[in-house]
Design a protein around this motif. Sequence first.
Motif, PDB file in Angstrom:
ATOM      1  N   ASN A   1      58.041  12.109  50.865  1.00 33.97           N
ATOM      2  CA  ASN A   1      59.579  11.447  51.834  1.00 33.97           C
ATOM      3  C   ASN A   1      60.307  12.778  51.793  1.00 33.97           C
ATOM      4  O   ASN A   1      60.880  12.702  52.899  1.00 33.97           O
ATOM      5  N   SER A   2      60.393  13.236  50.823  1.00 33.96           N
ATOM      6  CA  SER A   2      60.931  14.529  51.348  1.00 33.96           C
ATOM      7  C   SER A   2      61.170  15.532  52.617  1.00 33.96           C
ATOM      8  O   SER A   2      62.258  15.537  53.052  1.00 33.96           O
TER       9      SER A   2
ATOM     10  N   ILE B   1      55.679  19.924  48.848  1.00 33.68           N
ATOM     11  CA  ILE B   1      57.560  19.335  49.796  1.00 33.68           C
ATOM     12  C   ILE B   1      56.490  17.621  49.802  1.00 33.68           C
ATOM     13  O   ILE B   1      54.966  17.607  50.169  1.00 33.68           O
ATOM     14  N   THR B   2      57.004  16.762  49.588  1.00 34.69           N
ATOM     15  CA  THR B   2      56.542  15.514  49.301  1.00 34.69           C
ATOM     16  C   THR B   2      56.602  14.917  50.503  1.00 34.69           C
ATOM     17  O   THR B   2      57.695  15.620  51.658  1.00 34.69           O
TER      18      THR B   2
END
Length: 291
Positions: free
Chosen positions: A93-94, A90-91
């Motif tokens: 930002n996410s 997962i990034t």
Amino acid sequence: MTRIYFSVVNVVVTLFLFTKSDIKTTVLPVAKNKGFFAMAAAPMTNILRLPHVLFWIWLHLLQFDVSNQTINLEEDAINKKDRPIPSGRITLNSAVILRWALVPLCLALSTLYSAETVYASIALVTFTLIYDEMHAHAGHWLVRNVVNALGFASFEVGASLIAGSNSHALDADGVLSVLVSAGIIATTIHAQDFKDEDGDRAIGRRTVPICFPAFARWTIVIPLIVWSFVLSTLWQLDTLMSCALTVLAIFIGGRYFFLRSVSGDQVSFYWYNVWLSIAHALPGYYRIRHT
């Protein structure tokens, strides 16, 4: 359908990985388990409440862990590379979006039980904010220990309210259980910091092992033994149980004092969680004896 299935599985696995390292110590009925604590402190009158307790704990734990892991990127890159962000599942930002989306979800879940459960949820969200976004985790070790203790107390109050027959209030023994647990956490939670000393030092964190290298390990040995005596008296343990609890504390303290490798400290922390699990179960033992 296949694509949707794998997408759902991927989301579930990612959420699990956020909380993986805390499942055995916070959710399941071992170690410093708040579900186990709630069953003893409330006490639980209906076993059907257990799934409610565990899910409430897990969702709030997820909220804390996602917040913590969006802050401690450097530490996780060194110590915990399998977590969702450093592993690339997962990034950042996410993960930040998920972190703040979980707050209203936690509050909404708590409204299903009582206003007092909502207050416990608000307290936990607040202490998470103080610990992570306001950087108490990287501040003075005393502040870190106290915020940890208050956060754990919020977990325990919320879980105990859901577990008990009265979701609006804890009885006197329940309140005492939470206060004692908070005291134990405030004075011993740095047991988890010895195994992470290299990563903590790399990011400038001021933990007990880093600030007091000469006698840091005594701050585990002595409190565990003292708390064993206090718990034995408070919950009126018989001689055999009191001796067993104290011997376990001495064994754990000895491990911390003599086995100072990273692997040694990891195993010692597991044993610390066993002692803490027993400490959290003692209110239930006391209730059973006095029913």
